[in-house]
Write a protein that holds these residues in place. Structure first.
Motif, PDB file in Angstrom:
ATOM      1  N   LEU A  60     -28.397  14.049  82.562  1.00 15.42           N
ATOM      2  CA  LEU A  60     -28.135  12.668  83.010  1.00 15.42           C
ATOM      3  C   LEU A  60     -27.494  12.379  84.353  1.00 15.42           C
ATOM      4  CD1 LEU A  60     -28.429   9.526  82.206  1.00 15.42           C
ATOM      5  CD2 LEU A  60     -26.386   9.709  80.827  1.00 15.42           C
ATOM      6  N   GLY A  61     -26.668  13.336  84.625  1.00 14.82           N
ATOM      7  CA  GLY A  61     -26.037  13.465  86.063  1.00 14.82           C
ATOM      8  C   GLY A  61     -26.823  13.682  86.948  1.00 14.82           C
ATOM      9  N   ALA A  62     -27.742  14.701  86.633  1.00 12.16           N
ATOM     10  CA  ALA A  62     -28.882  14.833  87.751  1.00 12.16           C
ATOM     11  C   ALA A  62     -29.855  13.759  87.859  1.00 12.16           C
ATOM     12  CB  ALA A  62     -29.757  16.079  87.258  1.00 12.16           C
ATOM     13  N   THR A  63     -30.174  12.852  86.783  1.00  8.20           N
ATOM     14  CA  THR A  63     -30.828  11.694  86.998  1.00  8.20           C
ATOM     15  C   THR A  63     -30.023  10.837  88.101  1.00  8.20           C
ATOM     16  OG1 THR A  63     -31.855  11.930  84.874  1.00  8.20           O
ATOM     17  CG2 THR A  63     -32.091   9.773  86.047  1.00  8.20           C
ATOM     18  N   LEU A  64     -28.896  10.469  87.726  1.00  9.42           N
ATOM     19  CA  LEU A  64     -27.881   9.722  88.664  1.00  9.42           C
ATOM     20  C   LEU A  64     -27.969  10.079  90.166  1.00  9.42           C
ATOM     21  CD1 LEU A  64     -25.023   9.022  86.390  1.00  9.42           C
ATOM     22  CD2 LEU A  64     -26.910   7.576  86.713  1.00  9.42           C
ATOM     23  N   ASN A  65     -27.990  11.474  90.223  1.00  8.86           N
ATOM     24  CA  ASN A  65     -28.322  11.994  91.778  1.00  8.86           C
ATOM     25  C   ASN A  65     -29.449  11.901  92.173  1.00  8.86           C
ATOM     26  OD1 ASN A  65     -25.602  12.989  91.437  1.00  8.86           O
ATOM     27  ND2 ASN A  65     -26.135  14.916  90.754  1.00  8.86           N
ATOM     28  N   TYR A  67     -31.458   9.142  91.652  1.00  4.59           N
ATOM     29  CA  TYR A  67     -31.580   7.860  91.960  1.00  4.59           C
ATOM     30  C   TYR A  67     -30.721   7.595  93.350  1.00  4.59           C
ATOM     31  CZ  TYR A  67     -34.567   6.056  88.508  1.00  4.59           C
ATOM     32  OH  TYR A  67     -35.590   5.462  87.698  1.00  4.59           O
ATOM     33  N   GLU A  68     -29.668   8.193  93.538  1.00  2.55           N
ATOM     34  CA  GLU A  68     -28.719   8.187  94.801  1.00  2.55           C
ATOM     35  C   GLU A  68     -29.420   8.933  96.036  1.00  2.55           C
ATOM     36  OE1 GLU A  68     -24.265   9.523  96.109  1.00  2.55           O
ATOM     37  OE2 GLU A  68     -24.714   8.982  94.203  1.00  2.55           O
ATOM     38  N   THR A  73     -30.110   3.581  93.525  1.00  3.27           N
ATOM     39  CA  THR A  73     -29.107   3.071  92.646  1.00  3.27           C
ATOM     40  C   THR A  73     -29.128   1.770  91.899  1.00  3.27           C
ATOM     41  OG1 THR A  73     -27.387   2.802  94.089  1.00  3.27           O
ATOM     42  CG2 THR A  73     -27.608   5.103  93.194  1.00  3.27           C
ATOM     43  N   GLN A  74     -29.777   0.763  92.672  1.00  2.00           N
ATOM     44  CA  GLN A  74     -29.660  -0.470  92.177  1.00  2.00           C
ATOM     45  C   GLN A  74     -30.709  -0.695  91.069  1.00  2.00           C
ATOM     46  OE1 GLN A  74     -27.497  -2.828  92.973  1.00  2.00           O
ATOM     47  NE2 GLN A  74     -26.728  -1.992  94.982  1.00  2.00           N
ATOM     48  N   GLU A  75     -31.859   0.162  91.026  1.00  3.53           N
ATOM     49  CA  GLU A  75     -32.744  -0.047  89.882  1.00  3.53           C
ATOM     50  C   GLU A  75     -32.145   0.653  88.644  1.00  3.53           C
ATOM     51  OE1 GLU A  75     -36.768   1.516  90.867  1.00  3.53           O
ATOM     52  OE2 GLU A  75     -36.323   0.805  92.909  1.00  3.53           O
ATOM     53  N   LEU A  76     -31.362   1.403  88.654  1.00  2.00           N
ATOM     54  CA  LEU A  76     -30.839   2.261  87.756  1.00  2.00           C
ATOM     55  C   LEU A  76     -30.239   1.479  86.511  1.00  2.00           C
ATOM     56  CD1 LEU A  76     -31.138   5.184  86.469  1.00  2.00           C
ATOM     57  CD2 LEU A  76     -29.129   5.810  87.667  1.00  2.00           C
ATOM     58  N   PRO A  77     -29.402   0.615  86.579  1.00  2.00           N
ATOM     59  CA  PRO A  77     -28.854  -0.223  85.359  1.00  2.00           C
ATOM     60  C   PRO A  77     -29.859  -1.091  84.788  1.00  2.00           C
ATOM     61  CG  PRO A  77     -27.522  -0.284  87.450  1.00  2.00           C
ATOM     62  CD  PRO A  77     -28.660   0.299  87.649  1.00  2.00           C
TER      63      PRO A  77
END
Length: 94
Positions: A60-65, A67-68, A73-77
């Motif tokens: 999950l952390g890799a996914t966040l990375n 997107y960043e 990152t605005q699309e992720l939530p």
């Protein structure tokens, strides 16, 4: 190794199918080889004894990375909420 790490999901479904619900204009099958490589890498970590929850958190952390990295990152939530709703209300994810 847990079956989910060997196959992508417990039911042999394409793990990228759930994404097509959000971006149906993209053929995610093109990403399958990369997905399998990442999954195999995380499976090796699990085979070394790392707890599944730690491996999942790293994924999950890799996914966040990702997107960043791409400034998304605005699309992720919204995407995560929709996926969580599918899980919570027992709609099929894949």
């Amino acid at each position: 190794m847990p079956k989910a790490l060997r196959t992508g999901t417990q039911e042999e479904a394409d793990p990228l199918d759930c994404l097509s619900r959000f971006h149906n204009d993209i053929d995610y099958r093109e990403f399958a080889p990369v997905s399998r490589q990442l999954l195999a890498s995380y499976a090796r970590v699990a085979e070394l004894g790392m707890p599944a929850s730690t491996v999942a958190g790293a994924m999950l952390g890799a996914t966040l990375n990702f997107y960043e990295l791409f400034g998304m990152t605005q699309e992720l939530p919204t995407l995560l909420r929709a996926m969580a709703d599918m899980l919570e209300f027992r709609r099929p994810v894949s």
